[in-house]
Design a protein around this motif. Sequence first.
Motif, PDB file in Angstrom:
ATOM      1  N   ARG A   1       8.590  59.581   9.316  1.00 33.10           N
ATOM      2  CA  ARG A   1       8.273  60.904   9.881  1.00 33.10           C
ATOM      3  C   ARG A   1       7.084  61.558   9.182  1.00 33.10           C
ATOM      4  O   ARG A   1       6.824  62.743   9.386  1.00 33.10           O
ATOM      5  CB  ARG A   1       9.505  61.809   9.841  1.00 33.10           C
ATOM      6  N   LEU A   2       6.380  60.792   8.388  1.00 35.85           N
ATOM      7  CA  LEU A   2       5.148  61.274   7.756  1.00 35.85           C
ATOM      8  C   LEU A   2       3.953  60.760   8.557  1.00 35.85           C
ATOM      9  O   LEU A   2       3.795  59.550   8.739  1.00 35.85           O
ATOM     10  CB  LEU A   2       5.069  60.770   6.309  1.00 35.85           C
ATOM     11  N   ILE A   3       3.142  61.689   9.056  1.00 42.86           N
ATOM     12  CA  ILE A   3       1.969  61.337   9.865  1.00 42.86           C
ATOM     13  C   ILE A   3       0.739  61.986   9.222  1.00 42.86           C
ATOM     14  O   ILE A   3       0.652  63.214   9.121  1.00 42.86           O
ATOM     15  CB  ILE A   3       2.145  61.805  11.325  1.00 42.86           C
ATOM     16  N   VAL A   4      -0.168  61.153   8.763  1.00 42.74           N
ATOM     17  CA  VAL A   4      -1.353  61.635   8.048  1.00 42.74           C
ATOM     18  C   VAL A   4      -2.592  61.444   8.916  1.00 42.74           C
ATOM     19  O   VAL A   4      -2.798  60.373   9.500  1.00 42.74           O
ATOM     20  CB  VAL A   4      -1.529  60.866   6.717  1.00 42.74           C
ATOM     21  N   PHE A   5      -3.389  62.484   9.013  1.00 40.62           N
ATOM     22  CA  PHE A   5      -4.714  62.369   9.621  1.00 40.62           C
ATOM     23  C   PHE A   5      -5.755  62.334   8.503  1.00 40.62           C
ATOM     24  O   PHE A   5      -5.714  63.182   7.600  1.00 40.62           O
ATOM     25  CB  PHE A   5      -5.046  63.598  10.489  1.00 40.62           C
ATOM     26  N   VAL A   6      -6.681  61.405   8.583  1.00 48.59           N
ATOM     27  CA  VAL A   6      -7.862  61.469   7.724  1.00 48.59           C
ATOM     28  C   VAL A   6      -8.995  62.068   8.551  1.00 48.59           C
ATOM     29  O   VAL A   6      -9.377  61.506   9.586  1.00 48.59           O
ATOM     30  CB  VAL A   6      -8.266  60.078   7.197  1.00 48.59           C
ATOM     31  N   ASP A   7      -9.466  63.228   8.120  1.00 45.55           N
ATOM     32  CA  ASP A   7     -10.623  63.864   8.755  1.00 45.55           C
ATOM     33  C   ASP A   7     -11.866  63.121   8.244  1.00 45.55           C
ATOM     34  O   ASP A   7     -12.439  63.474   7.226  1.00 45.55           O
ATOM     35  CB  ASP A   7     -10.645  65.348   8.369  1.00 45.55           C
ATOM     36  N   HIS A   8     -12.241  62.080   8.979  1.00 45.20           N
ATOM     37  CA  HIS A   8     -13.264  61.147   8.488  1.00 45.20           C
ATOM     38  C   HIS A   8     -14.652  61.592   8.977  1.00 45.20           C
ATOM     39  O   HIS A   8     -15.193  61.038   9.927  1.00 45.20           O
ATOM     40  CB  HIS A   8     -12.923  59.735   8.974  1.00 45.20           C
ATOM     41  N   ASN A   9     -15.179  62.621   8.305  1.00 42.01           N
ATOM     42  CA  ASN A   9     -16.504  63.117   8.708  1.00 42.01           C
ATOM     43  C   ASN A   9     -17.635  62.469   7.901  1.00 42.01           C
ATOM     44  O   ASN A   9     -18.813  62.748   8.144  1.00 42.01           O
ATOM     45  CB  ASN A   9     -16.560  64.654   8.618  1.00 42.01           C
ATOM     46  N   GLY A  10     -17.255  61.612   6.961  1.00 37.68           N
ATOM     47  CA  GLY A  10     -18.268  60.832   6.247  1.00 37.68           C
ATOM     48  C   GLY A  10     -18.934  61.544   5.076  1.00 37.68           C
ATOM     49  O   GLY A  10     -19.719  60.932   4.355  1.00 37.68           O
ATOM     50  N   TRP A  11     -18.606  62.826   4.895  1.00 38.71           N
ATOM     51  CA  TRP A  11     -19.264  63.620   3.846  1.00 38.71           C
ATOM     52  C   TRP A  11     -18.250  64.179   2.857  1.00 38.71           C
ATOM     53  O   TRP A  11     -17.110  64.450   3.215  1.00 38.71           O
ATOM     54  CB  TRP A  11     -19.994  64.830   4.451  1.00 38.71           C
ATOM     55  N   GLN A  12     -18.676  64.414   1.653  1.00 40.89           N
ATOM     56  CA  GLN A  12     -17.970  65.277   0.717  1.00 40.89           C
ATOM     57  C   GLN A  12     -19.006  66.193   0.095  1.00 40.89           C
ATOM     58  O   GLN A  12     -20.192  66.095   0.433  1.00 40.89           O
ATOM     59  CB  GLN A  12     -17.187  64.470  -0.310  1.00 40.89           C
ATOM     60  N   SER A  13     -18.561  67.075  -0.798  1.00 35.97           N
ATOM     61  CA  SER A  13     -19.456  68.155  -1.211  1.00 35.97           C
ATOM     62  C   SER A  13     -20.784  67.634  -1.752  1.00 35.97           C
ATOM     63  O   SER A  13     -21.831  68.217  -1.501  1.00 35.97           O
ATOM     64  CB  SER A  13     -18.771  69.047  -2.247  1.00 35.97           C
ATOM     65  N   CYS A  14     -20.760  66.521  -2.462  1.00 35.26           N
ATOM     66  CA  CYS A  14     -21.982  66.073  -3.140  1.00 35.26           C
ATOM     67  C   CYS A  14     -22.678  64.914  -2.440  1.00 35.26           C
ATOM     68  O   CYS A  14     -23.590  64.311  -3.012  1.00 35.26           O
ATOM     69  CB  CYS A  14     -21.684  65.735  -4.588  1.00 35.26           C
ATOM     70  N   GLY A  15     -22.266  64.564  -1.232  1.00 29.12           N
ATOM     71  CA  GLY A  15     -23.006  63.525  -0.531  1.00 29.12           C
ATOM     72  C   GLY A  15     -22.145  62.708   0.398  1.00 29.12           C
ATOM     73  O   GLY A  15     -21.048  63.111   0.767  1.00 29.12           O
ATOM     74  N   ARG A  16     -22.664  61.554   0.800  1.00 29.72           N
ATOM     75  CA  ARG A  16     -21.954  60.633   1.669  1.00 29.72           C
ATOM     76  C   ARG A  16     -20.777  60.002   0.933  1.00 29.72           C
ATOM     77  O   ARG A  16     -20.941  59.488  -0.175  1.00 29.72           O
ATOM     78  CB  ARG A  16     -22.906  59.515   2.132  1.00 29.72           C
TER      79      ARG A  16
END
Length: 272
Positions: A170-185
């Motif tokens: 019953r655990l469903i995880v979404f990865v918001d895969h936008n390709g970026w984090q604060s300091c880069g790709r």
Amino acid sequence: MRPEVPMLIETARTLRRDIFTMIYQAGDGHPGASLSVVELVTALYFKVMRIDPARPDWPDRDRFILSKGHGCPAWYAALARRGFFPLDWLPTLRKLGSPLQGHPDMKKTPGVDMTTGSLGHGIALGAGMAAAGRLLGKNYFVYVVTGDGELNEGIVWEAIQSAAHMRLGRLIVFVDHNGWQSCGRVEQVSGLRDIAGRFAAFGWHTQEIDGHDFDQILSAIEVAQAERDRPSVIVARTIKGKGIPFVENDNSWHKRVPSRAEYESAMKHLSA
Ligand SMILES: [Mg+2]
């Protein structure tokens, strides 16, 4: 197209206006990360989740954790539009004493199931909630939205291994895969690639979708809900800053406040 999708598209557009307005008025915040999760949050709060805004602590409710807590303007807008608290709270974002802090605080905001902002904790917290639900004989689902950047935290992979070992269906995880984090790709910062393959190696059920397409989001959730013997991850390809052309894929908008001209241009675009 599913019959509810036009309503969801319109709701997402409303949330994007709320998000950009809140950050403009607050003079601080994270537009890019908030805008990329809008469709995921909209689908969950306006279609999928079993919740009751009048009873935010209802023990049988589905749970939601925004592990990437800095995207909370999207969550606050959804909670307000869904009726958890008045819309006139939104302009208080990040103000001293406001119930809407710069990162989510479960002791201040109705409907916020877990305090986040220190990155990497959402999957572990969600696994704990799912395990607790099973022990208590509850049938609620736990939904977690994690960023792709925060997957470079070690606790994430410890939680992924434990959740599979405990068979937390019953655990469903979404990865918001936008390709970026604060300091880069993300790929350049941490070497992370093939996210679904890595979850699969730990024993998770995996799906990959367009994270801005409501039909794909809703179908993936139905498939994940039917998977009762192992946790599910839905890797959602998204665009950081989605919905506002000059913000999309420009990582300078990770944490930035629009000028008045930029704000007015965005509102014009989102109202068209
Ligand atoms: Mg990211």
